[in-house]
Scaffold this active site. Structure first.
Site, PDB file in Angstrom:
ATOM      1  N   CYS A  39       0.692  -1.538  -0.019  1.00 56.97           N
ATOM      2  CA  CYS A  39      -0.080  -0.003  -0.106  1.00 56.97           C
ATOM      3  C   CYS A  39       0.849   1.348   0.061  1.00 56.97           C
ATOM      4  O   CYS A  39       2.021   1.176   0.551  1.00 56.97           O
ATOM      5  CB  CYS A  39      -0.792  -0.013   1.236  1.00 56.97           C
ATOM      6  SG  CYS A  39      -2.544  -0.873   0.969  1.00 56.97           S
ATOM      7  N   HIS A 147      -3.583  -7.734  -1.531  1.00 61.77           N
ATOM      8  CA  HIS A 147      -2.966  -6.501  -2.588  1.00 61.77           C
ATOM      9  C   HIS A 147      -2.862  -6.954  -4.058  1.00 61.77           C
ATOM     10  O   HIS A 147      -1.747  -7.818  -4.133  1.00 61.77           O
ATOM     11  CB  HIS A 147      -2.123  -5.516  -1.905  1.00 61.77           C
ATOM     12  CG  HIS A 147      -1.829  -4.350  -2.339  1.00 61.77           C
ATOM     13  ND1 HIS A 147      -2.031  -3.075  -1.804  1.00 61.77           N
ATOM     14  CD2 HIS A 147      -1.705  -3.773  -3.855  1.00 61.77           C
ATOM     15  CE1 HIS A 147      -1.777  -1.988  -2.439  1.00 61.77           C
ATOM     16  NE2 HIS A 147      -1.696  -2.524  -3.938  1.00 61.77           N
ATOM     17  N   HIS A 149      -1.195  -8.091  -7.373  1.00 63.21           N
ATOM     18  CA  HIS A 149       0.167  -8.082  -7.461  1.00 63.21           C
ATOM     19  C   HIS A 149       0.456  -9.404  -8.401  1.00 63.21           C
ATOM     20  O   HIS A 149      -0.206 -10.493  -8.310  1.00 63.21           O
ATOM     21  CB  HIS A 149       1.168  -7.974  -6.265  1.00 63.21           C
ATOM     22  CG  HIS A 149       1.083  -9.198  -5.337  1.00 63.21           C
ATOM     23  ND1 HIS A 149       0.171  -9.640  -4.685  1.00 63.21           N
ATOM     24  CD2 HIS A 149       2.137 -10.341  -5.411  1.00 63.21           C
ATOM     25  CE1 HIS A 149       0.521 -10.666  -3.936  1.00 63.21           C
ATOM     26  NE2 HIS A 149       1.639 -11.313  -4.423  1.00 63.21           N
ATOM     27  N   GLN A 151       4.024 -11.535 -10.086  1.00 61.64           N
ATOM     28  CA  GLN A 151       5.448 -12.099  -9.857  1.00 61.64           C
ATOM     29  C   GLN A 151       6.379 -12.287 -10.971  1.00 61.64           C
ATOM     30  O   GLN A 151       5.552 -12.888 -11.985  1.00 61.64           O
ATOM     31  CB  GLN A 151       5.694 -13.195  -8.844  1.00 61.64           C
ATOM     32  CG  GLN A 151       5.048 -12.910  -7.376  1.00 61.64           C
ATOM     33  CD  GLN A 151       5.566 -13.850  -6.456  1.00 61.64           C
ATOM     34  OE1 GLN A 151       6.407 -14.220  -5.964  1.00 61.64           O
ATOM     35  NE2 GLN A 151       4.470 -14.674  -6.068  1.00 61.64           N
TER      36      GLN A 151
HETATM   37 ZN    ZN Z   1      -2.253  -3.144   0.314  1.00 63.32          ZN
END
Ligand code: ZN
Ligand code: ZN
Ligand code: FE
Length: 336
Positions: A39, A147, A149, A151
């Site tokens: 964040c 969150h 994402h 890789q």
């Molecule tokens: Zn976050």
């Protein structure tokens, strides 16, 4: 200890990373307040002014550009090599919750651009032989951070799975003088049975040879060697297809759906122009409630049983696709 060990029985490499055993697991909801490391305002991100998508080194990398020295000889049958490579995390949005489909098409296209930039950059490194891009989502597959994402692992070897695919595509090319995936795309488009979604550049289908009940593959309609060959417009159509697929999984399961998404590119070195880039999605559920577990026959023998029939299962995916089509603004293609 951090090294790469050769399994001479299966003929593949195993990354041994002792330091990764200490990496944290997201605490249960009721426990102490958890500070999300992805964040805005997190220590790794404070130096950034304003960002939409950001690429960071993985805090607990399995591979590194400055690996630990291996203090023993490599010999037969116990070959060893240093864990040289790179592990990166792509934070896709400053928003703490979401998925590819909750991003706007422009934003999701930006994510694809970062994938492409990283792919090209990492491909240039002399110790990198393969760039593996993937996205894990959901606690069912052990993802500790919600969150959004993805890789990237830049590997000093080509994964066995890719070696098998390049072998198959190369063989098909030399035997029939055409591309295996181009042929599959042509056949699937002519029949339409297993095709879930189609836009200008891509089809998304439940493969004839699916391992997972709701597996979905995204194939470029025209021969495309790698992610590196796409321009902004091409990346937009890819982002569109991935938004539709991730949205339809959530529609299908009627909740925030877990999945694994992998980009299959050719190895970074050598001429692999016969290779046809694609994206694969693995879905751990076999219906709304039940997980499909990979167990003895799958792990012990690499034999998958498909519970149901792909030609019937695909109807559920087509149905979910139609429902998300109207909800996702600015979808570039249509559900089949
Ligand atoms: Zn976050
Ligand atoms: Zn092709
Ligand atoms: Fe593949």
């Amino acid at each position: 200890m951090n090294e790469i060990r050769w399994n001479p029985l299966v003929k593949w490499w195993i990354i041994v990373a002792e330091h990764r055993s200490v990496r944290p697991w997201r605490p249960e909801e009721k426990e102490v307040e958890f500070k999300c490391p992805f964040c805005p305002g997190a220590p790794e991100l404070v130096h950034l002014d304003r960002w939409d998508v950001v690429s960071l080194p993985n805090k607990y990398p399995a591979l590194s550009s400055t690996p630990l020295e291996v203090h023993r000889e490599s010999f037969e049958p116990y070959r060893v090599r240093e864990a040289k490579g790179s592990c990166r995390v792509i934070i896709e949005t400053p928003e703490h919750e979401g998925d590819l489909y909750t991003l706007t098409l422009e934003h999701a296209t930006r994510v694809m651009e970062v994938f492409r930039e990283e792919y090209l950059k990492l491909s240039q490194l002399d110790y990198v032989e393969y760039v593996a891009i993937f996205r894990n989502k959901g606690k069912e597959i052990g993802v500790s951070l919600t969150h959004p994402h993805s890789q990237i692992y830049a590997l000093p070897f080509t994964p066995l799975r890719i070696l098998v695919e390049i072998g198959s595509m190369r063989e098909y090319q030399s035997r029939y003088e055409k591309c295996l995936l181009c042929d599959i795309v042509k056949y699937e488009l002519s029949r339409g049975i297993r095709v879930i979604y189609e836009n200008r550049d891509y089809i998304a289908l439940l493969p004839y040879y699916a391992m997972w009940p709701y597996e979905i593959h995204v194939y470029p309609k025209k021969h495309l060697n790698s992610l590196g060959d796409l321009d902004h417009e091409g990346l937009k159509y890819l982002a569109d297809a991935l938004r539709v697929i991730t949205a339809l999984y959530t529609e299908l399961l009627e909740r925030d759906a877990p999945y694994i998404m992998v980009f299959h590119n050719p190895p970074t070195r050598g001429d692999h122009s016969y290779y046809h880039f694609h994206v694969e999605f693995y879905q751990p559920y076999r219906d709304k409630e039940k997980l499909k577990y990979a167990a003895g026959i799958e792990w012990g023998f690499w034999v998958f049983t498909y519970d149901g029939s792909p030609e019937k299962k695909v109807l559920e995916l087509k149905n979910a696709c139609e429902k998300v089509e109207s909800r996702l603004r600015g979808v570039l293609g249509e559900c089949k």
